[in-house]
Write a protein that holds these residues in place. Structure first.
Motif, PDB file in Angstrom:
ATOM      1  N   ALA A 177       0.835  -1.211   0.000  1.00  0.00           N
ATOM      2  CA  ALA A 177       0.000   0.000   0.000  1.00  0.00           C
ATOM      3  C   ALA A 177       0.865   1.254   0.000  1.00  0.00           C
ATOM      4  N   ARG A 178       1.998   1.191   0.657  1.00  0.00           N
ATOM      5  CA  ARG A 178       2.890   2.356   0.736  1.00  0.00           C
ATOM      6  C   ARG A 178       3.524   2.668  -0.616  1.00  0.00           C
ATOM      7  N   ILE A 179       3.964   1.636  -1.335  1.00  0.00           N
ATOM      8  CA  ILE A 179       4.700   1.891  -2.580  1.00  0.00           C
ATOM      9  C   ILE A 179       3.780   2.021  -3.797  1.00  0.00           C
ATOM     10  N   ALA A 180       2.527   1.584  -3.688  1.00  0.00           N
ATOM     11  CA  ALA A 180       1.621   1.600  -4.837  1.00  0.00           C
ATOM     12  C   ALA A 180       1.517   2.976  -5.496  1.00  0.00           C
ATOM     13  N   PRO A 181       1.397   4.081  -4.722  1.00  0.00           N
ATOM     14  CA  PRO A 181       1.278   5.399  -5.374  1.00  0.00           C
ATOM     15  C   PRO A 181       2.546   5.818  -6.119  1.00  0.00           C
ATOM     16  N   LEU A 182       3.662   5.157  -5.849  1.00  0.00           N
ATOM     17  CA  LEU A 182       4.931   5.530  -6.474  1.00  0.00           C
ATOM     18  C   LEU A 182       5.126   4.879  -7.831  1.00  0.00           C
ATOM     19  N   LEU A 183       4.337   3.853  -8.131  1.00  0.00           N
ATOM     20  CA  LEU A 183       4.593   3.015  -9.294  1.00  0.00           C
ATOM     21  C   LEU A 183       3.729   3.410 -10.478  1.00  0.00           C
ATOM     22  N   ALA A 184       4.360   3.834 -11.560  1.00  0.00           N
ATOM     23  CA  ALA A 184       3.641   4.140 -12.794  1.00  0.00           C
ATOM     24  C   ALA A 184       3.278   2.839 -13.499  1.00  0.00           C
ATOM     25  N   ARG A 185       2.185   2.855 -14.225  1.00  0.00           N
ATOM     26  CA  ARG A 185       1.750   1.663 -14.941  1.00  0.00           C
ATOM     27  C   ARG A 185       2.705   1.372 -16.094  1.00  0.00           C
ATOM     28  N   GLU A 186       3.086   0.107 -16.220  1.00  0.00           N
ATOM     29  CA  GLU A 186       4.036  -0.278 -17.259  1.00  0.00           C
ATOM     30  C   GLU A 186       3.313  -0.503 -18.580  1.00  0.00           C
ATOM     31  N   PRO A 187       3.860  -0.001 -19.696  1.00  0.00           N
ATOM     32  CA  PRO A 187       3.237  -0.214 -21.005  1.00  0.00           C
ATOM     33  C   PRO A 187       3.398  -1.659 -21.469  1.00  0.00           C
ATOM     34  N   ARG A 188       2.758  -2.011 -22.569  1.00  0.00           N
ATOM     35  CA  ARG A 188       2.785  -3.385 -23.051  1.00  0.00           C
ATOM     36  C   ARG A 188       4.098  -3.730 -23.757  1.00  0.00           C
ATOM     37  N   SER A 189       4.711  -2.764 -24.433  1.00  0.00           N
ATOM     38  CA  SER A 189       5.937  -3.072 -25.171  1.00  0.00           C
ATOM     39  C   SER A 189       7.061  -3.417 -24.210  1.00  0.00           C
ATOM     40  N   ALA A 190       7.935  -4.331 -24.627  1.00  0.00           N
ATOM     41  CA  ALA A 190       9.022  -4.778 -23.756  1.00  0.00           C
ATOM     42  C   ALA A 190       9.965  -3.629 -23.413  1.00  0.00           C
ATOM     43  N   ALA A 191      10.357  -2.849 -24.421  1.00  0.00           N
ATOM     44  CA  ALA A 191      11.284  -1.751 -24.166  1.00  0.00           C
ATOM     45  C   ALA A 191      10.646  -0.684 -23.273  1.00  0.00           C
ATOM     46  N   GLY A 192       9.368  -0.367 -23.529  1.00  0.00           N
ATOM     47  CA  GLY A 192       8.686   0.613 -22.703  1.00  0.00           C
ATOM     48  C   GLY A 192       8.507   0.126 -21.279  1.00  0.00           C
ATOM     49  N   ARG A 193       8.158  -1.137 -21.139  1.00  0.00           N
ATOM     50  CA  ARG A 193       7.988  -1.715 -19.811  1.00  0.00           C
ATOM     51  C   ARG A 193       9.308  -1.688 -19.037  1.00  0.00           C
ATOM     52  N   ARG A 194      10.397  -1.971 -19.729  1.00  0.00           N
ATOM     53  CA  ARG A 194      11.715  -1.980 -19.084  1.00  0.00           C
ATOM     54  C   ARG A 194      12.080  -0.593 -18.571  1.00  0.00           C
ATOM     55  N   LYS A 195      11.815   0.421 -19.384  1.00  0.00           N
ATOM     56  CA  LYS A 195      12.146   1.801 -19.015  1.00  0.00           C
ATOM     57  C   LYS A 195      11.323   2.242 -17.813  1.00  0.00           C
ATOM     58  N   VAL A 196      10.020   2.005 -17.851  1.00  0.00           N
ATOM     59  CA  VAL A 196       9.161   2.430 -16.754  1.00  0.00           C
ATOM     60  C   VAL A 196       9.480   1.643 -15.481  1.00  0.00           C
ATOM     61  N   ALA A 197       9.787   0.351 -15.612  1.00  0.00           N
ATOM     62  CA  ALA A 197      10.123  -0.460 -14.433  1.00  0.00           C
ATOM     63  C   ALA A 197      11.361   0.082 -13.736  1.00  0.00           C
ATOM     64  N   GLN A 198      12.359   0.518 -14.509  1.00  0.00           N
ATOM     65  CA  GLN A 198      13.549   1.082 -13.869  1.00  0.00           C
ATOM     66  C   GLN A 198      13.230   2.417 -13.206  1.00  0.00           C
ATOM     67  N   GLU A 199      12.391   3.230 -13.855  1.00  0.00           N
ATOM     68  CA  GLU A 199      11.984   4.496 -13.229  1.00  0.00           C
ATOM     69  C   GLU A 199      11.214   4.232 -11.934  1.00  0.00           C
ATOM     70  N   ASN A 200      10.373   3.211 -11.937  1.00  0.00           N
ATOM     71  CA  ASN A 200       9.654   2.846 -10.712  1.00  0.00           C
ATOM     72  C   ASN A 200      10.632   2.441  -9.615  1.00  0.00           C
ATOM     73  N   ASP A 201      11.650   1.674  -9.984  1.00  0.00           N
ATOM     74  CA  ASP A 201      12.645   1.251  -9.002  1.00  0.00           C
ATOM     75  C   ASP A 201      13.387   2.456  -8.428  1.00  0.00           C
ATOM     76  N   ASP A 202      13.710   3.422  -9.281  1.00  0.00           N
ATOM     77  CA  ASP A 202      14.386   4.631  -8.806  1.00  0.00           C
ATOM     78  C   ASP A 202      13.511   5.386  -7.809  1.00  0.00           C
TER      79      ASP A 202
END
Length: 345
Positions: free
Chosen positions: A22-47
């Motif tokens: 519940a704490r981290i949910a507001p920090l996480l942007a939704r990942e797109p369907r494309s592999a490259a887009g998902r990879r980029k957003v996942a790293q931004e979420n981790d940051d």
């Protein structure tokens, strides 16, 4: 509140995990369907998540190296030493070759959370961690990743002395998809050079990519099993393509290997609310049946990712201590058993 007997057998999410999610949910942007887009957003979420949680990698020594891989993309490895200075030649420290998790498609050694985890494990265990930044699918597919892992293992043994590593005290490990690659490399090692490996350490590993051992019983009603299977099959297709025969290759699905004899002793952890629980526990049984010493630990109330929440979830802290203890055991001489040695001694 009263409980019935069924309540104690029904999987329940750990309240600490629920609070953390519940704490981290507001920090996480939704990942797109494309592999490259998902990879980029996942790293931004981790940051973002790492910054919000105050995750700061400790200042232990590290060095990057590029390892040549015949017929496949070269692979970067990062060596993490336990202290602020690199070990010197001849120091004879234990080491673990490690593969991060990310569904074969995301994550990497530059993610803040993984970099911090490697530094903490190296420091707390006095072990050199050699983390492999294997290629991502679908841009690069099987068999590149296990071949990169094999090349990294060969490189580690070839350079052990100069890295301050004792080649007789080497482990291999990985989480999720990284656990898959680690287990595949142990089979490749048995087939090829048979380097001395003291331990395989697998965290929530994906070991049957046909999904024949996926266990949906612990999944939350909010995440139906049909959706989990659909996502799993998508990741598998991105990694190996659509060929069903390829998914049964022992370098893709180590659990389905014809034999598990001669593999390194294993420590395997699984989580109750993780469909990969079935893979890890079936692999533990397969290794045990083949005469391989194995310890399997199931964390009740935990999800596929919650053991990464050290400092916020007690079970994650316990998992970290258990892994550190396994790595510290590499400092000791291996236990050799004979026919006269009683089991349990």
């Amino acid at each position: 509140m009263s409980f019935t007997k069924k309540d104690f057998h029904r999987p329940q999410l750990d309240s600490a995990v629920a609070a953390f999610e519940a704490r981290i949910a507001p920090l996480l942007a939704r990942e797109p369907r494309s592999a490259a887009g998902r990879r980029k957003v996942a790293q931004e979420n981790d940051d973002r998540m790492s910054a919000a949680l105050g995750i700061t990698p400790r200042s232990t020594a590290s060095a990057d190296h590029l390892v040549e891989v015949s017929g496949h993309p070269d692979v970067r490895v990062r060596v993490y030493w336990p202290d602020e200075s690199p070990a010197e030649a001849g120091d004879g420290l234990p080491a673990m070759l490690y593969f991060y998790g990310g569904g074969f498609t995301i994550a990497g050694i530059d993610w803040v959370s993984w970099d911090a985890r490697f530094r903490d494990r190296a420091h707390d265990s006095g072990t050199v961690i050699v983390a492999v930044d294997y290629s991502h699918a679908p841009e690069v597919r099987f068999p590149a990743q296990p071949e990169q892992g094999w090349a990294a293992l060969e490189w580690l043994f070839a350079h052990a002395e100069e890295l301050g590593i004792d080649a007789e005290r080497v482990a291999i490990g990985g989480a999720s998809s990284g656990g898959n690659i680690a287990a595949a490399v142990t089979i490749m090692n048995r087939e090829r050079n048979e380097h001395s490996l003291r331990l395989q350490l697998l965290e929530n590993p994906a070991l049957d990519l046909t999904m024949g051992h996926a266990d949906m019983r612990g999944i939350s009603p909010g995440m139906p099993g049909v959706i989990v299977r659909r996502v799993g099959r998508m990741l598998v297709r991105q990694y190996v393509g659509r060929g069903r025969r390829t998914a049964r290759d022992p370098h893709v699905s180590p659990l389905l290997a014809a034999s598990h004899t001669g593999l390194p002793p294993a420590w395997i952890c699984t989580c109750e609310l993780d469909p990969l629980r079935g893979d890890g526990e079936a692999y533990a049984r397969a290794l045990s049946a083949a005469g391989v010493p194995v310890t399997a630990v199931r964390f009740i109330g935990q999800t596929h990712t919650s053991l990464g929440a050290t400092g916020h979830v007690q079970a994650a802290d316990s998992a970290h201590r258990a892994i550190v203890a396994e790595l510290r055991a590499l400092h000791r001489a291996p236990i050799t058993r004979t026919a006269e040695t009683p089991v349990g001694s």
